[in-house]
Design a protein around this motif. Structure first.
Motif, short mmCIF file in Angstrom:
data_model
loop_
_atom_site.label_atom_id
_atom_site.label_comp_id
_atom_site.label_asym_id
_atom_site.label_seq_id
_atom_site.Cartn_x
_atom_site.Cartn_y
_atom_site.Cartn_z
N UNK A 117 33.26 51.91 69.75
CA UNK A 117 32.56 51.29 70.86
C UNK A 117 31.67 52.30 71.58
N UNK A 118 32.15 53.56 71.68
CA UNK A 118 31.35 54.58 72.36
C UNK A 118 30.02 54.78 71.66
N UNK A 119 30.02 54.73 70.31
CA UNK A 119 28.77 54.86 69.57
C UNK A 119 27.86 53.67 69.82
N UNK A 120 28.45 52.48 69.88
CA UNK A 120 27.68 51.28 70.15
C UNK A 120 27.03 51.37 71.53
N UNK A 124 29.59 44.25 64.01
CA UNK A 124 30.76 43.83 63.24
C UNK A 124 31.99 44.51 63.82
N UNK A 125 32.84 43.74 64.47
CA UNK A 125 34.03 44.32 65.10
C UNK A 125 34.98 44.95 64.09
N UNK A 126 34.88 44.54 62.83
CA UNK A 126 35.75 45.12 61.80
C UNK A 126 35.48 46.61 61.63
N UNK A 127 34.25 47.05 61.96
CA UNK A 127 33.92 48.47 61.88
C UNK A 127 34.33 49.23 63.14
N UNK A 128 34.86 48.49 64.13
CA UNK A 128 35.24 49.09 65.40
C UNK A 128 36.72 48.85 65.69
N UNK A 129 37.51 48.85 64.63
CA UNK A 129 38.95 48.60 64.75
C UNK A 129 39.25 47.27 65.43
#
Length: 574
Positions: A84-87, A113-118
């Motif tokens: 999320x910090x990168x987003x 894609x939330x799957x890439x953000x745990x």
């Protein structure tokens, strides 16, 4: 006869079982004249020596979202964020000037894609701090949900906890009833109606960006899976943008365009014109098949359910609980009342439309099968096949029904790598054998079309072919049933002859056969023999014998624009 183009010294993989290979191919007025000995004694305006590189039929993506993809190429891409910090950092950069302001100062992002953000979704309070009063719309990679900020919800009048959810959608709220910023399925339209319509110039420019990209990947034809309305369309005049792009030389691949069922309306024709009580269609009565070999209308697109990734697909068994999500009782849902869907589909079918039913879950496939087979029994078959888009969860008993009805399917191998692990978690081991079938479709006699659903997933065809062959996920395991893997030849067929059959165009393309359109792709090696198809390179792409793409590595022997006498060796005549 003087050929327009003669290609020599090539490894030609025709995908035509009657003549599977050749070394030379002649083209005249955009179509294939013949091969090898067929060309003996013929002259050509241009001769190219391909130095042993491979020619295949041009690749066909039978289900993608080209306008959406082209628009996204000019928007903030957040697909690379892995936290999320990168987003949030990407969004801060866009707000501070890294990305130009969108229409009416909106900030648009794509590829979330939330799957890439745990499994994490952005916090709406943090989004508000970053974006302030500037409305924000970030489309989920599946297309079945989006993330927005409070400014966008306020503009839509949907900020209040008491605002009702629309049919077939949800404004996701926290325990206190406050919107989280996630809008699912048809709830996206609440925000999109503030943005739409895009201008014809914006859409035309998006089509040019997208189809230039397609050409670089060997794509010569595609099916645009939904235009004109709903949450997937961009303008009521979207087809006009396609016509303008084609006329202005800005459309670099053949297009079959599916209007969404939502925009079909009553035609008020003579009562004897149709056996249906109230047929629906587009003005002037145009329907599936209208157009030419470069731009035409395909089936009417209708959404039966949602997505696997969003766990909104209509399935017969509840999704598995995982992480912090309790899926007890969650079997997804239909996009509309089944009786209403049946009524609308039957009215469109009676007016001459083929049907492309987006059906992800097996429960949605049941409904689509019932409606389409009843329509076929009442009103007859269609020259352009009826289709089930995705057909993601297909029970064994549904296979013979699909084959018997001649219904084509478009499962996306491009989902395996990036989304396979997340879908496995949602489905659980008991039903994985049903997921994104491939080999069993072919064994049952079902027409299988290669497609990407781009930009929902990777649209690179060579990677899609390899994914059909190995079915590997990002974690390195085989997705679903290993027995569903295809052979390299079957994988190539999916994106050529299979896709052509599913789009009703096999008489004109999909194989390299005399008389067919001269749509072809030049590759660095044979996909039938390569250890990894995805490592091949697209050297050139041609539509109707004209190159739409040539890489810097595309080396040919001598050629000339003046008349060249091309004599095929006697060995080719035998």
């Amino acid at each position: 006869m003087k050929l327009d183009l003669l290609l020599q010294n090539a490894d030609i993989v025709t995908m035509d079982p009657d003549r599977p290979t050749a070394e030379s191919m002649g083209i005249w007025q955009g179509r294939i004249v013949g091969f090898d000995g067929d060309l003996a004694g013929l002259e050509a305006t241009q001769v190219l020596d391909l130095g042993g590189t491979t020619i295949t039929p041009g690749f066909i993506d039978a289900h993608c979202h080209t306008t959406w993809f082209g628009l996204g190429l000019a928007e903030l891409d957040v697909s690379g964020a892995r936290a999320l910090a990168e987003l949030y950092d990407l969004l801060r950069g866009a707000v501070s000037g890294g990305v130009e302001a969108g229409r009416e100062q909106w900030l648009f992002a794509t590829g979330f894609n939330q799957a890439h953000l745990d499994g994490a979704f952005p916090d709406i309070d943090e989004l508000d701090r970053i974006t302030g009063n500037r409305p924000f719309f970030m489309r989920h990679t599946s297309g079945h949900m989006a993330v927005v900020n409070t400014a966008a919800l306020r503009l839509a009048g949907a900020e209040s906890p008491s605002f009702p959810d629309p049919d077939g959608g949800e404004i996701v709220r926290d325990a206190a009833g406050r919107p989280t910023g996630v809008v699912q399925e048809t709830a996206q339209e609440l925000i999109q109606q503030l943005i739409l319509p895009y201008s014809l110039e914006d859409i035309e420019a998006a089509l040019e960006r997208a189809t230039k990209y397609y050409a670089s990947e060997g794509i010569t034809s595609f099916t645009e899976a939904g235009v004109g309305g709903g949450w997937i369309g961009h303008s009521p005049a979207e087809l006009a943008a396609y016509q303008r792009a084609a006329s202005n030389g800005r459309l670099h691949a053949r297009a079959q365009v599916m209007p969404v069922l939502d925009i079909l309306h009553g035609l008020n024709g003579h009562a004897a014109d149709s056996p249906a009580a109230a047929p629906i269609g587009l003005d002037l009565g145009i329907a599936t098949g209208f157009g030419g070999d470069f731009l035409s209308l395909g089936p009417a697109k209708v959404f039966m359910d949602g997505s696997l990734l969003g766990e909104t697909a209509a399935v017969s068994h509840e999704f598995c609980s995982h992480g912090h999500k309790d899926n007890t009782g969650n079997k997804g849902y239909f996009q509309a009342d089944p009786d209403q869907l049946r009524e609308r589909i039957e009215a469109a079918y009676a007016a001459g439309w083929s049907i492309a039913a987006h059906a992800i879950g097996d429960r949605a496939i049941d409904l689509a099968l019932d409606i389409i087979t009843d329509c076929q029994a009442t009103y007859g078959p269609r020259r352009i096949p009826n289709r089930i888009e995705h057909a993601s969860m297909t029970r064994p008993g549904q296979l013979p029904r699909l084959a018997g009805a001649g219904i084509a399917v478009t499962p996306q191998s491009s989902f395996f790598r990036d989304l396979g692990d997340a879908m496995t978690e949602s489905l659980g081991p008991e039903r994985l054998d049903w997921a994104y079938r491939a080999s069993s479709f072919l064994e049952a006699g079902v027409a299988l079309a290669g497609s990407s659903d781009r930009p929902v997933a990777d649209g690179n065809v060579l990677r899609g072919m390899q994914a059909f062959v190995d079915r590997m996920t990002e974690s390195g395991v085989v997705f679903g049933n290993p027995a569903e893997r295809l052979t390299p030849r079957q994988a190539v067929a999916a994106y050529t002859s299979g896709a052509a059959a599913a789009t009703g165009a096999l008489a004109d393309k999909g194989t390299l056969t005399p008389g067919k359109l001269a749509d072809f792709t030049v590759l660095s090696g044979s996909p039938l023999q390569a250890p990894d198809i995805s490592e091949l390179r697209v050297l050139a792409t041609a539509v109707g014998g004209r190159f739409t793409y040539q890489s810097t590595d595309f080396q040919t022997g001598p050629s000339t624009e003046s008349l060249v006498a091309a004599r095929i060796s006697a060995s080719h005549s035998s």
